[in-house]
Scaffold this active site. Structure first.
Site, PDB file in Angstrom:
ATOM      1  N   ARG A 160       0.837  -1.210   0.000  1.00  9.07           N
ATOM      2  CA  ARG A 160       0.000   0.000   0.000  1.00  9.07           C
ATOM      3  C   ARG A 160       0.867   1.254   0.000  1.00  9.07           C
ATOM      4  O   ARG A 160       0.635   2.179  -0.763  1.00  9.07           O
ATOM      5  CB  ARG A 160      -0.921  -0.016   1.220  1.00  9.07           C
ATOM      6  CG  ARG A 160      -2.263  -0.707   0.997  1.00  9.07           C
ATOM      7  CD  ARG A 160      -2.137  -2.144   0.515  1.00  9.07           C
ATOM      8  NE  ARG A 160      -3.428  -2.806   0.422  1.00  9.07           N
ATOM      9  CZ  ARG A 160      -3.942  -3.553   1.388  1.00  9.07           C
ATOM     10  NH1 ARG A 160      -3.285  -3.746   2.516  1.00  9.07           N
ATOM     11  NH2 ARG A 160      -5.119  -4.129   1.219  1.00  9.07           N
ATOM     12  N   GLU A 330     -10.266 -12.089   1.104  1.00 10.50           N
ATOM     13  CA  GLU A 330     -11.071 -11.033   0.502  1.00 10.50           C
ATOM     14  C   GLU A 330     -11.089 -11.108  -1.035  1.00 10.50           C
ATOM     15  O   GLU A 330     -10.691 -10.186  -1.725  1.00 10.50           O
ATOM     16  CB  GLU A 330     -10.558  -9.661   0.969  1.00 10.50           C
ATOM     17  CG  GLU A 330     -10.701  -9.458   2.473  1.00 10.50           C
ATOM     18  CD  GLU A 330     -10.183  -8.119   2.929  1.00 10.50           C
ATOM     19  OE1 GLU A 330     -10.762  -7.553   3.878  1.00 10.50           O
ATOM     20  OE2 GLU A 330      -9.188  -7.633   2.365  1.00 10.50           O
ATOM     21  N   TRP A 471      -0.667  -2.753   8.619  1.00 14.78           N
ATOM     22  CA  TRP A 471      -1.117  -2.400   7.283  1.00 14.78           C
ATOM     23  C   TRP A 471      -0.913  -0.895   7.074  1.00 14.78           C
ATOM     24  O   TRP A 471      -1.014  -0.112   8.009  1.00 14.78           O
ATOM     25  CB  TRP A 471      -2.577  -2.797   7.104  1.00 14.78           C
ATOM     26  CG  TRP A 471      -2.808  -4.256   7.357  1.00 14.78           C
ATOM     27  CD1 TRP A 471      -3.298  -4.841   8.492  1.00 14.78           C
ATOM     28  CD2 TRP A 471      -2.515  -5.333   6.459  1.00 14.78           C
ATOM     29  NE1 TRP A 471      -3.340  -6.203   8.357  1.00 14.78           N
ATOM     30  CE2 TRP A 471      -2.865  -6.533   7.111  1.00 14.78           C
ATOM     31  CE3 TRP A 471      -1.998  -5.393   5.171  1.00 14.78           C
ATOM     32  CZ2 TRP A 471      -2.707  -7.785   6.520  1.00 14.78           C
ATOM     33  CZ3 TRP A 471      -1.847  -6.646   4.573  1.00 14.78           C
ATOM     34  CH2 TRP A 471      -2.201  -7.812   5.238  1.00 14.78           C
ATOM     35  N   GLU A 473      -2.284   1.474   4.692  1.00 16.72           N
ATOM     36  CA  GLU A 473      -3.133   2.377   3.915  1.00 16.72           C
ATOM     37  C   GLU A 473      -3.009   3.820   4.397  1.00 16.72           C
ATOM     38  O   GLU A 473      -2.918   4.748   3.595  1.00 16.72           O
ATOM     39  CB  GLU A 473      -4.604   1.936   3.990  1.00 16.72           C
ATOM     40  CG  GLU A 473      -4.910   0.685   3.197  1.00 16.72           C
ATOM     41  CD  GLU A 473      -4.832  -0.575   4.033  1.00 16.72           C
ATOM     42  OE1 GLU A 473      -4.103  -0.592   5.051  1.00 16.72           O
ATOM     43  OE2 GLU A 473      -5.513  -1.572   3.683  1.00 16.72           O
TER      44      GLU A 473
END
Length: 557
Positions: A160, A330, A471, A473
């Site tokens: 990301r 996902e 993560w 993001e």
């Protein structure tokens, strides 16, 4: 003794003198401990300007004794192995002018050296001496220690937001300082492909950068119009792997399939479901969430990714990377439902539906990796549709997937988002930068229990470890990564390592907080931009950058 993680036992030894390390201190290393010998010279040697001369060899036939000068003998640091201690376990003793670091294996010796570094104070975490000539006095003591889990990991999402190679090396040093031994590298996603694959060069030529990036949560109206990208060359990866191996850290590479693949499809449109969507119009995704663009279930796609994994296996040798992560999470099925090719494949394979198609995808690469001496690991969605016996599971949607996998005989790494997703906010205060997810305070992480209550003894043995996931993001810089990761990673490290922690409700968080006062000074010396206990500093706040708070707190189970 403000040690983190707290060791299994530590006692003083008032009947013996301690040791004073200075420029005359010698270092001896038994065969098999050379990596720690090198680390001590380059790290502690640099911090204190200690040459750490090799200890003179004595006792050889015809050797003359050293001349008596009247001066006290120099202190000695001695590295040795005692297999009876067990894997990664160690014994550290200080007494009568010697510091003995003894490990059950080479890794144990290295963890003993990390404990010695903590004993020497915050200055041991600097790269050059700030108090030249100051004596390094160690009291006589004995520490015996061993890890609770063999997998003590941290996931670093470089897909990301790309993290340059030097920052990955720094991250390896930081997790080593906390006795963690796995770095899970999330290398591919919808928003970027970060690994050079020479047979498929467009994966990085096209897939490694995006023209703009969403600032904050995907509902935010803000954009950063600066192109973002980067990737690791083969030599970068070889350097990262070698650096990790010197620190007894395993690297788990993750190549996400069949979902989270839009960057790969943007580079090679034929990888997508071309009869359901115009894949030639796709670019690398510039926002967050779950892209609907997934890999097509064709033999051509299988052959393409077999080629990718062949290069992955070459770059990440089995000795350092026995596991290969294939994601598997996902994966929206809408395009497969709309694709005549995918529906024909469902009928041809006899897998029943689209969930069975994903299970077929996973089982194919489980067999492919097993034939090459590796083990597949994936997110807990890979349980859906059945799982091959040798595959392992990363339980992220809570503990339920891990419980089911362990009861079915699969090895499990517990990393539930409700407890150990370190990108989640650290308080519910208005100054928390880009708040997302559940509130997980330092104390919350400290009270996390990786082995769920009620799990049978046989199933509990399949919980091979625990992992904190970071993560990125909303983590667009090294400073933001530091802020979200620390100090909570220190609490997580104690949960992963210490064998003496009681049940979560009985844990001495106040005692841990007192030990953290010393540990903050170590993090300061390392230059870590952590979140202070009182809340974010003014420059750590992100006013106007929206997050996605989740109402309420997750259950403490």
């Amino acid at each position: 003794m403000d040690l983190i993680p707290e060791p299994a036992s530590h006692t003083g030894d008032p009947g013996r003198t301690g040791a004073v390390l200075d420029a005359r201190t010698v270092l001896s290393a038994a065969p098999g401990t050379e990596s720690t010998e090198r680390w001590l010279r380059t790290t502690l040697g640099a911090a204190f300007a200690l040459p750490l001369h090799p200890a003179p060899h004595t006792g050889a036939p015809g050797a003359r004794p050293a001349p008596h000068t009247g001066a006290p003998a120099p202190a000695a640091i001695r590295l040795g192995l005692d297999p009876a201690l067990g894997p990664e376990a160690y014994r550290l003793t200080v007494g009568d002018g010697a510091v003995d670091l003894t490990g059950g294996d080479a890794a144990g010796v290295f963890w003993a050296a990390q404990t010695l570094r903590q004993l020497l104070g915050p200055d041991a975490y600097r790269r050059a001496p700030v108090r030249p000539g100051a004596p390094l006095v160690l009291a006589a003591l004995r520490i015996e220690d061993r890890p609770r889990f063999g997998w003590r990991g941290m996931l670093l999402d470089v897909a990301r937001h790309f993290l340059p190679k030097d920052d990955v090396l720094r991250q390896l040093d930081l997790i080593a300082a906390h006795k963690l031994n796995v770095l899970h590298l999330h290398l591919t996603d919808d928003q970027g492909w970060r690994l050079e694959i020479r047979r498929h060069p467009r994966l990085t030529e096209v897939g490694s950068w995006r023209p703009r990036t969403k600032r904050g949560h995907r509902a935010s109206p803000l954009w950063d119009d600066t192109p973002h990208g980067g990737h690791y060359t083969h030599d970068d990866i070889r350097e990262i792997v070698a650096y990790a191996a010197e620190r007894h850290i395993r690297i788990v590479p993750e190549i996400d399939i069949p979902g989270h693949s839009q960057a790969a499809i943007a580079a090679y449109p034929h990888l997508g479901n071309t009869d359901a969507v115009d894949t030639s119009a796709l670019g690398v995704w510039d926002t967050w969430g779950v892209s609907p663009n997934v890999l097509a279930p064709t033999d051509e796609v299988l052959r393409f990714y077999e080629g990718v994994f062949e290069e992955v296996l070459d770059l990440f040798p089995a000795a350092v990377s026995p596991y290969v992560h294939i994601g598997g999470d996902e994966c929206p099925k809408d395009q497969w439902r709309a694709s005549a090719t995918a529906q024909a494949r469902v009928r041809e394979l006899g897998v029943g539906d689209e969930d069975g198609l994903q299970a077929w995808f996973v089982r194919h690469f489980d067999r492919w990796l097993a034939e090459r001496g590796r083990r597949l690991i994936g997110w807990d969605e890979i349980l859906e549709g059945g799982l091959a016996p040798g595959a392992a599971v990363s339980s992220w949607r809570g503990c339920a997937g891990g419980i089911a996998a362990a009861e079915a005989g699969h090895d499990v790494v517990m990393c539930p988002q409700q407890h150990v997703y370190l990108d989640h906010r650290q308080s519910d205060g208005p100054d928390e930068p880009a708040p997302i997810g559940y509130v997980r305070t330092l104390e919350d992480v400290y009270r996390f229990e990786p082995v769920p209550p009620g799990l049978s003894a046989e199933a509990a043995a399949h919980v091979i470890g625990v992992q904190a996931n970071v993560w990125t993001e909303v983590l667009d810089s090294r400073a933001r990564l530091d802020y979200q990761t620390f100090p909570r990673l220190a609490a997580f490290a104690e949960v992963a390592w210490s064998t003496t922690l009681p049940a979560p409700g009985a844990r001495d968080h106040d005692g841990f907080a007192r030990r953290m006062e010393a540990h903050y000074r170590r993090l300061d010396a390392l230059g870590v931009d952590y979140r202070p206990p009182t809340g974010p500093r003014p420059w750590q706040r992100r006013p106007g950058v929206l997050g996605r708070p989740i109402e309420g707190r997750p259950p403490n189970v």
